[in-house]
Design a protein around this motif. Structure first.
Motif, PDB file in Angstrom:
ATOM      1  N   ARG A   1      20.450   1.218  -1.201  1.00 45.42           N
ATOM      2  CA  ARG A   1      19.142   0.861  -1.721  1.00 45.42           C
ATOM      3  C   ARG A   1      19.284  -0.305  -2.696  1.00 45.42           C
ATOM      4  N   ALA A   2      18.193  -1.051  -2.850  1.00 48.54           N
ATOM      5  CA  ALA A   2      18.168  -2.177  -3.784  1.00 48.54           C
ATOM      6  C   ALA A   2      17.472  -1.755  -5.071  1.00 48.54           C
ATOM      7  N   GLN A   3      18.038  -2.110  -6.208  1.00 46.96           N
ATOM      8  CA  GLN A   3      17.466  -1.831  -7.518  1.00 46.96           C
ATOM      9  C   GLN A   3      17.436  -3.120  -8.341  1.00 46.96           C
ATOM     10  N   ASP A   4      16.601  -3.110  -9.399  1.00 43.42           N
ATOM     11  CA  ASP A   4      16.567  -4.230 -10.350  1.00 43.42           C
ATOM     12  C   ASP A   4      16.432  -5.587  -9.647  1.00 43.42           C
TER      13      ASP A   4
ATOM     14  N   ASP B   1      19.522  -3.596   7.036  1.00 41.23           N
ATOM     15  CA  ASP B   1      18.460  -3.909   6.077  1.00 41.23           C
ATOM     16  C   ASP B   1      18.525  -2.938   4.906  1.00 41.23           C
ATOM     17  N   VAL B   2      18.177  -3.417   3.718  1.00 40.71           N
ATOM     18  CA  VAL B   2      18.298  -2.628   2.495  1.00 40.71           C
ATOM     19  C   VAL B   2      16.912  -2.174   2.045  1.00 40.71           C
ATOM     20  N   PHE B   3      16.750  -0.878   1.894  1.00 41.88           N
ATOM     21  CA  PHE B   3      15.480  -0.291   1.480  1.00 41.88           C
ATOM     22  C   PHE B   3      15.255  -0.492  -0.017  1.00 41.88           C
ATOM     23  N   PHE B   4      13.997  -0.731  -0.414  1.00 39.43           N
ATOM     24  CA  PHE B   4      13.671  -0.764  -1.840  1.00 39.43           C
ATOM     25  C   PHE B   4      12.281  -0.191  -2.068  1.00 39.43           C
ATOM     26  N   MET B   5      12.081   0.347  -3.255  1.00 38.58           N
ATOM     27  CA  MET B   5      10.791   0.875  -3.663  1.00 38.58           C
ATOM     28  C   MET B   5      10.048  -0.181  -4.491  1.00 38.58           C
ATOM     29  N   GLN B   6       8.738  -0.064  -4.528  1.00 38.08           N
ATOM     30  CA  GLN B   6       7.901  -0.998  -5.284  1.00 38.08           C
ATOM     31  C   GLN B   6       8.313  -1.073  -6.744  1.00 38.08           C
ATOM     32  N   THR B   7       8.740   0.071  -7.296  1.00 40.94           N
ATOM     33  CA  THR B   7       9.119   0.127  -8.717  1.00 40.94           C
ATOM     34  C   THR B   7      10.369  -0.683  -9.028  1.00 40.94           C
ATOM     35  N   SER B   8      11.110  -1.098  -7.996  1.00 43.77           N
ATOM     36  CA  SER B   8      12.303  -1.916  -8.233  1.00 43.77           C
ATOM     37  C   SER B   8      11.981  -3.406  -8.295  1.00 43.77           C
ATOM     38  N   LEU B   9      10.742  -3.772  -7.958  1.00 44.18           N
ATOM     39  CA  LEU B   9      10.323  -5.169  -8.025  1.00 44.18           C
ATOM     40  C   LEU B   9       9.966  -5.552  -9.459  1.00 44.18           C
ATOM     41  N   PRO B  10      10.014  -6.844  -9.796  1.00 48.30           N
ATOM     42  CA  PRO B  10       9.526  -7.277 -11.110  1.00 48.30           C
ATOM     43  C   PRO B  10       8.051  -6.900 -11.263  1.00 48.30           C
ATOM     44  N   ALA B  11       7.643  -6.495 -12.439  1.00 49.67           N
ATOM     45  CA  ALA B  11       6.280  -6.014 -12.672  1.00 49.67           C
ATOM     46  C   ALA B  11       5.228  -7.030 -12.259  1.00 49.67           C
TER      47      ALA B  11
ATOM     48  N   GLN C   1       0.826  -1.206   0.000  1.00 50.50           N
ATOM     49  CA  GLN C   1       0.000   0.000   0.000  1.00 50.50           C
ATOM     50  C   GLN C   1       0.862   1.259   0.000  1.00 50.50           C
ATOM     51  N   LYS C   2       1.944   1.247   0.771  1.00 53.16           N
ATOM     52  CA  LYS C   2       2.840   2.394   0.836  1.00 53.16           C
ATOM     53  C   LYS C   2       3.919   2.356  -0.237  1.00 53.16           C
ATOM     54  N   GLY C   3       4.178   1.166  -0.799  1.00 47.60           N
ATOM     55  CA  GLY C   3       5.104   1.080  -1.919  1.00 47.60           C
ATOM     56  C   GLY C   3       6.574   0.966  -1.565  1.00 47.60           C
ATOM     57  N   PHE C   4       6.900   0.322  -0.440  1.00 48.33           N
ATOM     58  CA  PHE C   4       8.303   0.133  -0.109  1.00 48.33           C
ATOM     59  C   PHE C   4       8.463  -1.082   0.783  1.00 48.33           C
ATOM     60  N   GLY C   5       9.731  -1.487   0.967  1.00 54.25           N
ATOM     61  CA  GLY C   5      10.021  -2.619   1.832  1.00 54.25           C
ATOM     62  C   GLY C   5      11.497  -2.676   2.159  1.00 54.25           C
ATOM     63  N   PHE C   6      11.905  -3.751   2.852  1.00 57.52           N
ATOM     64  CA  PHE C   6      13.303  -3.929   3.250  1.00 57.52           C
ATOM     65  C   PHE C   6      13.743  -5.356   2.952  1.00 57.52           C
ATOM     66  N   ILE C   7      15.002  -5.481   2.549  1.00 54.82           N
ATOM     67  CA  ILE C   7      15.615  -6.771   2.270  1.00 54.82           C
ATOM     68  C   ILE C   7      16.725  -7.022   3.288  1.00 54.82           C
ATOM     69  N   SER C   8      16.756  -8.219   3.834  1.00 54.70           N
ATOM     70  CA  SER C   8      17.850  -8.635   4.706  1.00 54.70           C
ATOM     71  C   SER C   8      18.850  -9.417   3.859  1.00 54.70           C
ATOM     72  N   SER C   9      20.086  -8.950   3.835  1.00 58.73           N
ATOM     73  CA  SER C   9      21.094  -9.572   2.963  1.00 58.73           C
ATOM     74  C   SER C   9      22.376  -9.827   3.741  1.00 58.73           C
ATOM     75  N   PRO C  10      22.925 -11.031   3.657  1.00 57.67           N
ATOM     76  CA  PRO C  10      24.176 -11.323   4.358  1.00 57.67           C
ATOM     77  C   PRO C  10      25.365 -10.554   3.791  1.00 57.67           C
ATOM     78  N   GLY C  11      25.222 -10.047   2.575  1.00 55.14           N
ATOM     79  CA  GLY C  11      26.333  -9.337   1.944  1.00 55.14           C
ATOM     80  C   GLY C  11      26.297  -7.844   2.128  1.00 55.14           C
TER      81      GLY C  11
END
Length: 364
Positions: free
Chosen positions: A357-360, A319-329, A305-315
């Motif tokens: 931030r996370a992209q692609d 936590d890594v922020f991402f926008m909805q537009t960076s997700l696969p359609a 609904q808000k269009g964002f989220g976070f990814i937990s990555s060992p590398g």
């Protein structure tokens, strides 16, 4: 016997008595939990806030064989308010920050986000609140619809109960007002055209400029006479506009147009509305630089609904922020629960203020 790393859903919560029950875990019965096992920033919330929320917890078995939840954590949930504690607030500067155990960073709020009636000079630090959170284009988070967690807190600081804002429309000076249906429809139409919406906070005929207050943006936005598209606007009036950036990096408003509603004050009270120009401007551009690094991880939280989220990555640290537009359609329309826990690959980028931030993003 102790069990760690359980998950479930809050079945009931009695805020007055300070206890509730968790259901849906791998244990064979509903699990009792008490206020003292919640994070400190959630301990004054009422039943409606907690009920139906997913939680993560440990459990300890008592002599009677029954389990009791310990170390209860409340993750971010799509479409729901967040609980937190006011970390800092400056009445002089008109803003502050809230910290929350459900978020990975502090969130900024403005004086105009506070419930109506807060006593000037009230000590707000460490007061417990609930709020909605908005993600700005640069990845920073911003408070919307701020409320105090209990009537006791609201009475202590002079606020009117546990009331919040009015549907995301900013309120200059903390004034409450009804936004009519025509104004809401006009705002939705403007946003569909890529415009921003806000409220006229102040204006000065003598100085020749005014300021807009925008829900979801951390600072007031300046505009001038040559930016008025439909004639004069009044303090408290809802408007649409285009956001632009001057060569020195400041955000200003152009094409300012009334949405036909809001709280208008008489000209004698607001000092008129003579606006002067702002000089050369250019389109807003978010500064974000690819690092050339690839990483993998798991979607920790996602709010569709808000269009964002976070990814937990060992590398990647934190936590890594991402926008909805960076997700696969094909997955952008999914709800948070459907994406939470999914493995992903992504490209790492760096914002101008040093955040990752996370992209692609691709599904692993």
């Amino acid at each position: 016997m102790a069990v760690a790393g359980l998950s479930g859903t809050v079945k009931s919560w009695n805020g007055a008595k300070g206890f509730g029950f968790i259901t849906g875990s791998s244990l064979p019965q509903d699990i009792l939990f008490v206020r003292t096992e919640l994070p400190e920033d959630i301990r004054e919330v009422q039943g409606k806030f907690m009920e139906g929320r997913p939680v993560v917890f440990d459990a300890a078995q008592g002599p009677d064989g029954r389990y009791k939840a310990t170390a209860v954590a409340v993750p971010l949930m799509e479409g729901k308010e967040v609980a937190g504690k006011i970390k800092t607030f400056s009445e002089k500067h008109g803003y502050g920050f809230i910290t929350s155990s459900s978020l990975t960073e502090d969130v900024r709020f403005q004086t105009t986000d506070l419930p109506q009636g807060v006593t000037p000079g009230a000590h707000l630090r460490d007061e417990l609140v609930t709020f909605e959170v908005l993600a700005l284009p640069d990845g920073k988070l911003r408070v919307s619809t701020l409320r105090f967690q209990s009537k006791k807190i609201a009475m202590r600081v002079g606020g009117m109960g546990m009331g919040g804002g009015m549907g995301g429309m900013a309120q200059p000076g903390g004034n409450m007002g009804m936004v009519n249906l025509q104004t809401v429809q006009a705002a939705q139409a403007a946003q569909a055209q890529g415009l921003m919406t806000g409220t006229v906070k102040s204006s000065s005929e003598k100085n020749g400029y005014g300021f807009l207050n925008v829900a979801g943006y951390p600072m007031d936005i300046k505009f001038g006479r040559n930016e008025l598209a439909g004639g004069n606007v009044s303090t408290g009036e809802s408007v649409s506009f285009s956001a632009v950036q001057t060569p020195d990096g400041r955000i200003t408003a152009s094409n300012v147009s009334s949405l036909g509603g809001g709280m208008k004050r008489p000209a004698s009270a607001m000092g008129g509305m003579g606006m002067m120009g702002m000089g050369a401007v250019q389109k807003v551009a978010v500064t974000e630089t690819p690092t050339g690094r690839s990483a993998y991880g798991m979607i920790k939280t996602y709010n569709g609904q808000k269009g964002f989220g976070f990814i937990s990555s060992p590398g990647v640290p934190g936590d890594v922020f991402f926008m909805q537009t960076s997700l696969p359609a094909e997955v952008r329309s999914l709800h948070g629960k459907e994406l939470q826990g999914k493995s992903v690959n992504f490209q790492v980028s760096q914002t101008s203020d040093g955040k990752t931030r996370a992209q692609d993003i691709t599904m692993a």
